[in-house]
Every structure is written in C-alpha cells, then in structure tokens.
Motif scaffolding. Structure first.
Motif, short mmCIF file in Angstrom:
data_model
loop_
_atom_site.label_atom_id
_atom_site.label_comp_id
_atom_site.label_asym_id
_atom_site.label_seq_id
_atom_site.Cartn_x
_atom_site.Cartn_y
_atom_site.Cartn_z
N GLN A 43 0.81 -1.22 0.00
CA GLN A 43 0.00 0.00 0.00
C GLN A 43 0.84 1.27 0.00
OE1 GLN A 43 -3.16 0.08 2.99
NE2 GLN A 43 -2.89 2.30 3.12
N SER A 44 0.43 2.22 -0.80
CA SER A 44 1.07 3.52 -0.82
C SER A 44 0.86 4.24 0.52
CB SER A 44 0.48 4.37 -1.95
OG SER A 44 0.67 3.75 -3.20
N MET A 82 -2.58 12.38 -5.34
CA MET A 82 -1.64 11.74 -6.25
C MET A 82 -2.31 10.65 -7.07
SD MET A 82 1.17 13.30 -6.08
CE MET A 82 1.97 12.13 -7.17
N HIS A 83 -3.23 9.92 -6.46
CA HIS A 83 -3.95 8.87 -7.19
C HIS A 83 -4.75 9.46 -8.35
CE1 HIS A 83 -6.20 5.19 -7.93
NE2 HIS A 83 -7.32 5.87 -7.79
N LEU A 84 -5.38 10.60 -8.13
CA LEU A 84 -6.18 11.23 -9.18
C LEU A 84 -5.30 11.86 -10.25
CD1 LEU A 84 -8.91 12.92 -6.93
CD2 LEU A 84 -9.11 10.81 -8.26
N ILE A 85 -4.15 12.41 -9.84
CA ILE A 85 -3.27 13.08 -10.79
C ILE A 85 -2.51 12.07 -11.65
CG2 ILE A 85 -1.18 14.51 -11.01
CD1 ILE A 85 -2.12 16.07 -8.58
N ALA A 126 -4.86 12.71 2.46
CA ALA A 126 -5.28 13.66 1.43
C ALA A 126 -4.27 13.70 0.29
CB ALA A 126 -5.44 15.06 2.04
N GLY A 127 -2.97 13.60 0.64
CA GLY A 127 -1.93 13.58 -0.38
C GLY A 127 -2.01 12.35 -1.26
N VAL A 128 -2.30 11.18 -0.68
CA VAL A 128 -2.42 9.95 -1.46
C VAL A 128 -3.57 10.06 -2.45
CG1 VAL A 128 -2.96 7.49 -1.36
CG2 VAL A 128 -1.41 8.49 0.31
N ALA A 158 -6.85 -1.16 -0.69
CA ALA A 158 -6.53 -1.31 0.73
C ALA A 158 -6.44 0.05 1.41
CB ALA A 158 -5.20 -2.05 0.88
N TRP A 159 -5.97 1.05 0.66
CA TRP A 159 -5.91 2.41 1.21
C TRP A 159 -7.31 2.91 1.55
CZ3 TRP A 159 -8.26 6.81 -0.73
CH2 TRP A 159 -7.92 8.02 -0.10
N GLY A 160 -8.31 2.57 0.72
CA GLY A 160 -9.68 2.98 0.99
C GLY A 160 -10.19 2.39 2.29
#
Length: 284
Positions: A180-181, A238-241, A233-235, A250-252
């Motif tokens: 996971q990031s 970055m995921h959207l960008i 919030a940063g993850v 898993a992050w969710g």
C-alpha cells in the motif's frame, strides 16, 4: 570513529543482506497469513475481555493489581523499538530513492515525495522499506500489552482501545499484503511519536518529573492524527493526478478505519478537555 559508527549503523539498518533481500510472503515470514492476523486479534479481544470480567468478579473495582515495573520496562522496550524502526526506515527510504529513481519515469513519478505518497502500480512487498514495515507490524502486537496493563492497574477496559489496537494491527497487515502507498510516511510519523511517548511514559513511570503540560501524551497523539490526515489527502490527490497508486483499494479500507479512530480520538480529546476545564473552574 564517528564516521565508522555511522557507516556501521547504516549498514545494519539499511544495507544488511537480510534487509535488502526481505520478501513478504506466507512461507517466508512469520505472522504473514490472514489466519494468523484474525486469530491474534480475536485472541487479544477475548483475553482482555475475559481478564476484565474475571478481575471484576473477584476484586473490588477500586482495587488495582500491582505489576511492579513491567509497564515501565515495556515502555522502554517500545521506545527503543520505535526509534530503531524510525531510523531504519528513514535510511532505507533514502537508499530506495537512490537505487530506484531511474525507474520512476515509467510511472510518472517526478519527486521523492510523490513516491512516498504513491507507490507505482505493480510494486512488490520486498526490500528494505518493507522489512521495516514488517517490523512495525510485529510491534503492533507488543503494543497490545498496554490494554492488559490498563485492566490490571486501572481496572478499566475501553472498547475504543480494543478497536484502535486491533485496527492498527489490521492496517499494518494491509500495508504489506497489498504494498500500500503512503505507509512509509505513516510509519515514520508513528514511530517518531511513539518513541517520544513511550520514552515519556518510562520516564514518569519511575517517578521522574513529567512535562509541564498535563496532556502531553494526548497532544502527541493529536499531532500524529493530523499527520495521517494530511498524508491521506496527499495519497488521494496523487492517485487522481497520476492515474493510480498501488494498493489503493486497501488504502480505501485503511481510510475508513483511520476515520473511525479519528472520531474516537476527537471524542476522547473533547471530553478530556471539558473535564479539565470543569476541574479548573471548581478550584477557582
């Protein structure tokens, strides 16, 4: 001599063959199966609850059970382990950035911060960083002994404490299982805060002078919660960008658990400060 010491520490914390060659796998590392995780968490809840019920049945509620200096020794051990993991993952992160930076172009990763927040898709749980993530995961089970100490000393068992400790063990497992990031920043911030908090508990446990701030430990935990919130919030950003970060599913789930922990902590924080304010008003 200082240079030799630094080089030696760097080797044993980030360049040792076992650390560099670490791989998370059900057959290669202890405690890496879902069965182990679920059984351990269930056992923790059952033992803590049963102990609380048993003591409530045989002792008066106001009577505590002496534990000697076991809690202080536990705090010292956790402080040392947290500081070691912090140093290890910090050096390992620097080494990973040095060794893998050339590969980032394929995953639209331009800076180390972007890599810390968003692992490239296809990242495997192996190498230096994941070794220290695995060490952090194992310390979550040592952290659970705080609940046992609370049951013996304060004769109190908080459901929120059971949930938070179980959630942290589950979250740490997800970090490794799904590569996971964001986990590096989470481990850095958590181990830094825990090394201070546990060191402080060890200090005052032996009757040494404490902080001038009565809520020192809680304020440290508030800083940790704030850091985790910013990192989450940063993850997402970055995921959207970038169009995808590794282990985002898993992050969710991790975000949901952290959200629940945040609500529990804020509720405790508000109640604690309200109680302190009432006591101050009564003394005037």
């Amino acid at each position: 001599m200082s240079t030799a010491l630094i080089n030696s520490l760097t080797y044993y914390l980030s360049e040792h063959p076992y650390i560099v060659g670490f791989r998370w796998g059900h057959s290669q590392s202890w405690g890496t199966t879902w069965c182990f995780l679920i059984t351990s968490i269930s056992l923790y809840i059952v033992v803590s609850s049963s102990l609380h019920i048993l003591l409530s049945a045989v002792l008066r509620r106001s009577r505590s059970v002496p534990l000697g200096h076991f809690p202080e020794i536990h705090s010292l051990l956790m402080s040392i382990l947290s500081a070691t993991i912090f140093a290890g993952i910090l050096l390992s992160t620097a080494a990973e950035i040095r060794d893998t930076r050339w590969f980032w172009r394929r995953s639209k990763t331009a800076t180390p911060l972007q890599w810390l927040l968003c692992f490239p898709q296809g990242t495997r749980p192996s190498g230096r960083v994941f070794f220290w993530s695995y060490a952090f995961y194992l310390t979550r089970f040592l952290h659970m002994f705080r609940t046992i100490f609370a049951v013996f000393r304060r004769r109190r068992l908080a459901v929120s404490q059971l949930f938070c400790n179980s959630a942290m063990a589950f979250t740490s497992f997800l970090w490794l299982e799904f590569s996971q990031s964001y986990q590096i920043l989470a481990i850095l911030s958590t181990t830094l805060v825990y090394s201070v908090v546990y060191g402080y508990r060890f200090w005052i446990g032996f009757g040494l002078p404490g902080s001038a701030f009565p809520s020192f430990v809680v304020n440290c935990q508030l800083v940790l919660v704030g850091c985790n919130l910013v990192s989450h919030a940063g993850v997402l950003t970055m995921h959207l960008i970038k169009g995808g970060c590794n282990g985002i599913g898993a992050w969710g789930l991790n975000s949901v658990l952290n959200g629940a922990i945040l609500l529990l902590f804020l509720n405790f924080y508000v109640r604690m400060h309200s109680s302190m304010r009432r006591r101050n008003n009564n003394t005037k």
